[in-house]
Design an enzyme around this catalytic site. Structure first.
Site, short mmCIF file in Angstrom:
data_model
loop_
_atom_site.label_atom_id
_atom_site.label_comp_id
_atom_site.label_asym_id
_atom_site.label_seq_id
_atom_site.Cartn_x
_atom_site.Cartn_y
_atom_site.Cartn_z
N GLU A 276 20.98 29.66 83.43
CA GLU A 276 21.55 30.46 82.33
C GLU A 276 22.99 30.00 82.06
O GLU A 276 23.37 29.78 80.92
CB GLU A 276 21.52 31.94 82.72
CG GLU A 276 22.31 32.84 81.77
CD GLU A 276 23.08 33.93 82.53
OE1 GLU A 276 22.47 34.62 83.38
OE2 GLU A 276 24.28 34.08 82.27
N HIS A 277 23.80 29.87 83.13
CA HIS A 277 25.18 29.43 82.95
C HIS A 277 25.27 28.06 82.29
O HIS A 277 26.13 27.81 81.47
CB HIS A 277 25.88 29.34 84.31
CG HIS A 277 26.58 30.60 84.69
ND1 HIS A 277 27.91 30.65 84.94
CD2 HIS A 277 26.11 31.86 84.87
CE1 HIS A 277 28.26 31.89 85.26
NE2 HIS A 277 27.18 32.64 85.23
N GLU B 33 31.75 34.35 91.12
CA GLU B 33 30.93 35.49 90.68
C GLU B 33 30.22 36.11 91.88
O GLU B 33 30.13 37.33 92.01
CB GLU B 33 29.93 35.01 89.62
CG GLU B 33 29.24 36.16 88.92
CD GLU B 33 28.27 35.70 87.83
OE1 GLU B 33 28.33 34.51 87.43
OE2 GLU B 33 27.45 36.52 87.39
N HIS C 276 19.65 32.09 87.33
CA HIS C 276 21.00 32.47 86.90
C HIS C 276 21.89 31.25 86.66
O HIS C 276 22.66 31.18 85.70
CB HIS C 276 21.61 33.39 87.98
CG HIS C 276 23.04 33.73 87.75
ND1 HIS C 276 24.06 33.13 88.44
CD2 HIS C 276 23.63 34.62 86.91
CE1 HIS C 276 25.21 33.64 88.03
NE2 HIS C 276 24.98 34.55 87.11
#
Lengths: 426, 424
Positions: free
Chosen positions: A70-71, A143, A67
């Site tokens: 991905e960012h 997040e 994740h």
């Protein structure tokens, strides 16, 4: 190029494996202005231990790397951000990470070519520095906090905890504040170099395209890469039994929410689609909108809306999930188990079975309304090794007798779990 | 144009959207009535009771079985606020006839079932079935109580409630528990009988429907024939009807068990010029429309103050809402940064490129309108209620024509009305 077709819904998919190993799937759609492209790598939150094919080095990474990566992919050396560049063109771009894959996508009506340039450029050019990795930790930390406040996420994670002792599906996709603090540019590059190799990736495009031309456009934009051997992924051994039957937590909700699950142990590759269809029919027969059980719960005020169902599966896990809102989840559990018992004893009603099969056919066809749904579905299925049209083509082969077999082999009381989030008691 | 509308009766309009990009046909019926404190709860309860049974299909189980036989046709209903109206919405989605495994006629059946649910409800002894009303009262009570579950939505609703205190738009669309408890099956039925003869009714059909004579199916439907001619009671809202007064911002803080704070700002646009909605759309997109917007760039990217930071324009009320998820201790810093952005807008501190990017963003949304059936229906219904018809092409042109000067002039009329903060 291989062409697969579904005559019932009048759609075709063109599939090509390029020499560098990248699989491209194109689903042409006339009469639509929207175009959707999604580029996915078979790297998700469960892939936390693996052997790098080039060096044979075994790597064990902190939770949340897929994740995090991905960012960070959007950031460019010249200080620009590809997400902004795409948005500036009026292109709706995004990315997401799941248990088993990471995907980069955009949807547009105009400027597809410029969008393709940008997408294929940024996914092939990682840029991680100590500084930009540190900065991201703040954003991802927010997040993670957001997920912590989300009762349905907690509900799901607790359900996974009931189901498995040690399965990587229990890892939080975004990781924890603690785990992401250990992420460095070096870890990100190792993962990038291993998993973002074309042979580990699939690209799906849906919209008004000529497949032959589009394949050429894609090839032109691919950077040359050395071939890479197979990535060995290391997972804990499969568990035969559930970890524990139930888990209850308290959070700020007004009515309890529940997730009831059945762990599936066998996961026969050949029959996955057929089995999936049978499970969906069974779930509808047990607790779907027209079922007697749902009518009873609705009347008693125990269910407000029909529960959601899902069958999640990969090579590492497989389970059925039924989730909803109820002031008495234990009663829902009892009712479901009792209904299953009766269905096993008496067999399925032919008329009911046929009716639900028609409904399921409709459900599958409706998925072909939007270019985005189609592309995401083809990607998620491709990562699992499933051919999406099979759901439409194989639905007739699922007989009542087959569904009865599945009912007996999967809906077992000893494999059942229940996760509950209830209101905070004062 | 693939859209046409015609009057079936006074205040009963049929809208047809012919389109062949979908596997489905979508049918929708909307009932519009003014938002009133004494009626909102009745409206919400009524919508839920109607789906329970008709004189032809008296139980929900029978309705569901019927829909499953139609290849899983899906029915949905609910209530929404649009400007100062409460809209009761009913939808039915079925497969297009050419995608069925064997030939069957679904169009007429679909329209008739949908109208049956709305216009021919199960009535016993001059009232709705008490069991259904009692059941739905319990369900609605749970829905109203569940308002707090989704903190993003809750804080947004609360900001609207505070900003439009004692005004129709401040009402909660599902109503209020104290009103709910008093409603009887007789009273609800009486309310229904009056409503159905006074509300504005719009029927939408979208899909491959040009070979079916929809107008004839609808006009000949016996439930439609029973409806009386009426002068509908509903309210027209658009930018010209929403005059505002300037006032000191109201600050509301609330505490709950949350790890992330939710900051919502309600802004008034004090410009009632015709067509200012197009300027307001561009203003809003520059301010908080996407990843290039001032809010996203300054609150999230540059300062890492928030995970989400965006704004949305509510045309029917000529208002803008800014929504951020922030760390609780960053409240003041985030609020100051937001205020700076509003000042920047007034001072014209944004570039031609920002305008261009924002227009692109809006234009791509406009082009997407007829790519989704319910979006297209919602677009045309919005025009109907605002009493302003602009085709999708014209809409795009109006956006392209917006100038920087217009945006700055509009920005100067924007004031913060309410600051709402949900913290721990």
């Amino acid at each position: 190029m291989k062409i697969v077709e579904s005559s019932k819904i009048k759609e075709k998919a063109y599939i090509e494996e390029l020499p560098n190993g990248l699989t491209v799937i194109i689903i042409p759609k006339k009469n639509t202005k929207k175009k959707y492209i999604i580029w996915g790598t078979h790297f998700g939150s469960i892939d936390n231990r693996f052997i790098m094919p080039k060096t044979n080095e075994e790597v064990f990474i902190p939770d949340g790397v897929a994740h995090f990566l991905e960012h960070k992919m959007f950031e460019q050396p010249n200080g620009t951000n590809s997400l902004d560049t795409l948005m500036a063109l009026g292109i709706d771009a995004n990315a997401y990470t799941t248990n088993d894959h990471t995907a980069y996508l955009f949807e547009c009506t105009n400027h597809f070519e410029e969008g393709l340039n940008e997408l294929m450029d940024y996914v092939q050019h990682p840029y991680f520095t100590d500084e930009n990795v540190e900065k991201e930790k703040g954003i991802i930390g927010q997040e993670i906090n957001m997920y912590d406040d989300d009762p349905s996420w907690k509900l799901y994670m607790n359900a996974m905890n009931c189901m498995y002792k040690e399965n990587p599906i229990k890892i939080d996709t975004a990781g924890t504040i603690e785990s992401i603090s250990k992420i460095t540019p070096d870890v990100l590059y190792k993962c990038y170099n291993t998993f973002y190799h074309p042979s580990n990736m699939t690209m799906v495009v849906c919209g008004d395209f000529e497949p032959e031309n589009l394949i050429e456009e894609i090839k032109k934009r691919l950077l040359p890469k050395e071939n890479q051997g197979e990535i060995k992924r290391i997972y804990p051994p499969k568990e035969e039994k559930i970890n524990k039957q139930s888990e209850t937590a308290q959070m700020e909700v007004s009515i309890p929410i529940f997730m009831l699950g059945f762990k599936d142990i066998e996961n026969n590759n050949e029959e996955r689609v057929k089995k999936h269809i049978a499970i969906e029919i069974l779930l509808n027969m047990i607790i779907g909108k027209s079922s007697k059980l749902y009518a009873k719960f609705y009347q008693e005020g125990l269910l407000l809306t029909e529960p959601g169902f899902d069958y999640e599966f990969s090579n590492e896990y497989a389970h059925i999930l039924i989730s909803g809102t109820s002031k008495d989840p234990k009663k829902i559990e009892q009712g479901i188990l009792e209904t299953i018992k009766q269905m096993k004893e008496k067999g399925l009603e032919q008329e009911h079975f046929e009716r639900i099969r028609r409904k399921i056919y409709g459900d599958y066809v409706v998925e072909y309304n939007s270019v985005g749904d189609i592309a995401r579905m083809f990607l998620a299925d491709a990562i699992k090794g499933v051919q999406t049209f099979d759901y439409i083509e194989q639905f007739e082969t699922v007989t009542k007798e087959y569904a009865e077999e599945i009912l007996k082999s999967i809906f077992k009381e000893e494999n059942e779990i229940l996760s509950i989030i209830e209101p905070i008691k004062n | 144009m693939n859209y046409q509308k015609e009057q079936i009766k006074n205040a009963l309009t049929l809208h047809q959207i012919n389109t062949n990009g979908y596997k489905t046909n979508l049918y929708a019926v909307f009932l519009a009535t003014p938002l009133k404190k004494e009626n909102v709860t009745l409206d919400a309860l009524l919508t839920a009771v109607l789906r329970r049974g008709t004189n032809n299909l008296p139980t929900q189980e029978q309705i569901s079985q019927k829909l499953e036989m139609m290849y899983g046709a899906s029915f949905d209903c609910g209530v929404e606020k649009t400007g100062d109206n409460h809209i009761m919405k009913f939808y039915l989605e079925t497969l297009g006839e050419e995608f069925l495994p064997q030939p069957e006629k679904l169009v007429e059946e679909s329209i008739n079932i949908l109208l049956d649910i709305i216009l021919n409800p199960l009535v016993e002894n001059g009232a709705f079935k008490p069991e259904y009303v009692e059941g739905e009262k319990k369900n609605l009570k749970q829905i109203i109580e569940a308002k707090i579950d989704n903190k993003n939505k809750y804080s947004y609703d609360r900001c609207i409630e505070e900003m439009f205190k004692n005004k129709p738009y401040g009402l909660y669309k599902y109503g209020y528990i104290e009103d709910l408890e008093k409603i009887t099956p007789e009273e609800l039925y009486k309310y229904y009988q009056n409503l159905i003869q006074t509300c504005k009714i719009d029927i939408f059909c979208s899909g491959i429907i040009n070979n079916s004579n929809i107008k004839e199916i609808v006009s000949k439907n016996e439930n439609i024939q029973k409806l009386q001619e009426r002068k509908p009671e509903y309210i027209v809202n658009n930018e010209t009807t929403e005059a505002k007064e300037k006032q000191e911002p109201k600050v509301v803080e609330e505490s709950m068990q949350v790890t992330q704070g939710k900051l919502v700002l309600g802004l008034d646009i004090n410009s009632t010029e015709e067509n200012s909605r197009f300027i307001a759309s561009v203003y809003n997109a520059i301010l908080g429309g996407g990843a290039n917007s001032k809010l996203f760039q300054n609150v999230r990217e540059k300062q890492s103050l928030a995970y989400t930071a965006n704004s949305g324009y509510i045309r029917a009320k000529n208002s803008i809402f800014i929504r951020c998820g922030i760390e609780i201790q960053n409240y003041q810093k985030a609020l100051n940064t937001i205020k700076d952005q509003l000042e920047d807008m007034k001072n014209g501190n944004f570039t031609e490129e920002d305008i261009q990017n924002s227009k692109e963003l809006i234009l791509s949304t406009i082009e997407g309108i007829n790519e989704e059936q319910d979006t297209e229906i919602t677009y045309y219904y919005g025009q109907e209620l605002a009493d302003r018809f602009v085709s999708i092409e014209e809409y795009a042109n109006k956006i392209k024509e917006v100038t920087k000067e217009q945006i700055v002039n509009l920005a100067k009329t924007v004031n913060i009305n309410t600051i709402y903060f949900l913290k721990d």
